[in-house]
Design an enzyme around this catalytic site. Structure first.
Site, PDB file in Angstrom:
ATOM      1  N   LYS A  39       0.846  -1.212   0.000  1.00 35.22           N
ATOM      2  CA  LYS A  39       0.000   0.000   0.000  1.00 35.22           C
ATOM      3  C   LYS A  39       0.874   1.250   0.000  1.00 35.22           C
ATOM      4  O   LYS A  39       0.611   2.224  -0.716  1.00 35.22           O
ATOM      5  CB  LYS A  39      -0.923  -0.006   1.228  1.00 35.22           C
ATOM      6  CG  LYS A  39      -2.079  -0.977   1.073  1.00 35.22           C
ATOM      7  CD  LYS A  39      -2.817  -1.257   2.366  1.00 35.22           C
ATOM      8  CE  LYS A  39      -3.816  -2.390   2.140  1.00 35.22           C
ATOM      9  NZ  LYS A  39      -4.370  -2.942   3.380  1.00 35.22           N
ATOM     10  N   GLN A  80      -4.742  -1.539   9.538  1.00 39.19           N
ATOM     11  CA  GLN A  80      -4.599  -2.894   8.995  1.00 39.19           C
ATOM     12  C   GLN A  80      -5.158  -3.922   9.987  1.00 39.19           C
ATOM     13  O   GLN A  80      -4.796  -3.914  11.158  1.00 39.19           O
ATOM     14  CB  GLN A  80      -3.104  -3.156   8.707  1.00 39.19           C
ATOM     15  CG  GLN A  80      -2.819  -4.467   8.036  1.00 39.19           C
ATOM     16  CD  GLN A  80      -3.371  -4.531   6.602  1.00 39.19           C
ATOM     17  OE1 GLN A  80      -3.265  -3.574   5.835  1.00 39.19           O
ATOM     18  NE2 GLN A  80      -3.965  -5.652   6.249  1.00 39.19           N
ATOM     19  N   ASP A 120     -11.288   2.659   3.917  1.00 43.88           N
ATOM     20  CA  ASP A 120     -11.663   1.244   3.821  1.00 43.88           C
ATOM     21  C   ASP A 120     -13.183   1.107   3.703  1.00 43.88           C
ATOM     22  O   ASP A 120     -13.684   0.049   3.321  1.00 43.88           O
ATOM     23  CB  ASP A 120     -11.194   0.487   5.077  1.00 43.88           C
ATOM     24  CG  ASP A 120      -9.991  -0.400   4.812  1.00 43.88           C
ATOM     25  OD1 ASP A 120      -9.738  -0.707   3.631  1.00 43.88           O
ATOM     26  OD2 ASP A 120      -9.327  -0.790   5.786  1.00 43.88           O
TER      27      ASP A 120
END
Ligand code: NAD
Length: 299
Positions: A55, A99, A122
């Site tokens: 990422k 994460q 997200d």
């Protein structure tokens, strides 16, 4: 019948990332705005570190700022929430991603709830789930967003109307938001799951079949309606011993059989997977523009 079109998610994601890089360039020159993504990782799970590195690299390649926060495994929930508070208030940060999974002492729901929904790239915050469910603009989970882009590309935008879409899986990350997106595209949507009866019959009705179960080769060739668009989200690792030499990734669909029946199908790997990070970058641009009240550049 001829073989299905192989949907090349890698090529589509590469094009999308190039477009995002052009948008970032435009935002910098028109508004002096550089979108910034903060990624927080707690602990030393090797797979999570691989995801975070990739990422970080993709964010920089798109010309954005990348802020990485690596915290030790023993970090308390309070410490993590304080960090998120700081990121929520940092004007250089437009996207925040924590994460998952998190260590046991941290409640993931409390952490996701702390993220400013307008920076929740997200799309996991309940506010964004609610926005999606009610048709309001918001940030949409990356994997289903990528799946929708692939479906629209292969069928043509606007050609989803009235199609029967079947989604296998009802997770908050993939299945449910996927079903919402297809419903907004005017499909007739069936959501199926582990306890669904006669799953094969449900699948045979699908013009569009999205499979996100996490069960290797669940969907057989004769479950597929001839000509259907099949999107395989599943990622299952087959151990070397079973795969005959090297570890191998397979999807939730028996590709070799399905490709003979479907109209178009995503392979695993190289289908949905590459779209997820590209959509994370797209969401960061969307968030940066919304937070600064500017249009997403049409380049
Ligand atoms: P999950 O475990 O949270 O949910 C799985 C869903 O599938 C559940 O709703 C369950 O009821 C259903 N299911 C499981 N087995 C089934 C069966 N035999 N028949 C019918 N339904 C069944 O998983 P998730 O997070 O939604 O992910 C699903 C899969 O997609 C996993 O393989 C995951 O690795 C993969 N995934 C890929 C990406 C990507 O970027 N390509 C992103 C997210 C998830």
């Amino acid at each position: 019948m001829s073989e299905a079109i192989r949907i090349d998610g890698k090529a589509f994601a590469d094009k999308l990332r190039a477009r995002i890089a052009a948008q970032v360039k435009e935002l910098k020159s028109l508004h002096g705005l550089t979108p910034g993504l903060a990624v927080v990782i707690v602990g030393d799970d090797p797979a999570s570190h691989v995801h975070v590195r990739s990422k970080h690299k993709s964010t920089l390649e798109a010309g954005m700022k990348s802020f990485e926060h690596q915290l030790p495994a023993e970090t308390s929930q309070k410490e993590l929430l304080t960090l998120i508070d700081g990121l929520n208030n940092d004007p250089a940060v437009h996207g925040i991603l924590v994460q998952l999974p998190l260590p046991k002492q941290i409640n993931a729901q409390a952490v996701l709830a702390k993220i400013n929904p307008d920076k929740d790239v997200d799309g996991f915050h309940v506010i964004n789930a609610g926005r999606l469910a009610t048709g309001m603009p918001g940030l949409v989970p990356c994997t289903p967003l990528g799946c929708l882009m692939l479906i629209e590309d292969v069928l043509g935008k606007g050609n989803l109307v009235g199609k029967h879409a079947v989604v296998i899986g009802r997770s908050n990350i993939v299945g449910k938001p996927m079903a919402q997106l297809l419903l907004h595209a005017d499909c007739t949507v069936t959501i199926t799951h582990l306890l669904t009866q006669h799953l094969d019959e449900e699948c045979r009705r699908a013009d569009i079949l999205v499979v996100a179960a996490g069960h290797a080769h669940l969907v057989q060739g004769d479950w597929i309606k001839p000509g259907a668009v099949v999107i395989d989200v599943g990622i299952n690792r087959i151990a070397a011993a079973e795969a005959g030499g090297k570890d191998r990734l397979v999807g939730d669909v028996d590709y070799a059989a399905a490709v003979q029946v479907a109209g178009a199908i995503t392979p695993v790997p190289g289908g949905v997977g590459p779209m997820t990070i590209a959509c994370l970058l797209a969401n960061t641009v969307t968030a940066a523009c919304a937070l600064n009240d500017v249009e997403v550049p049409n380049v």
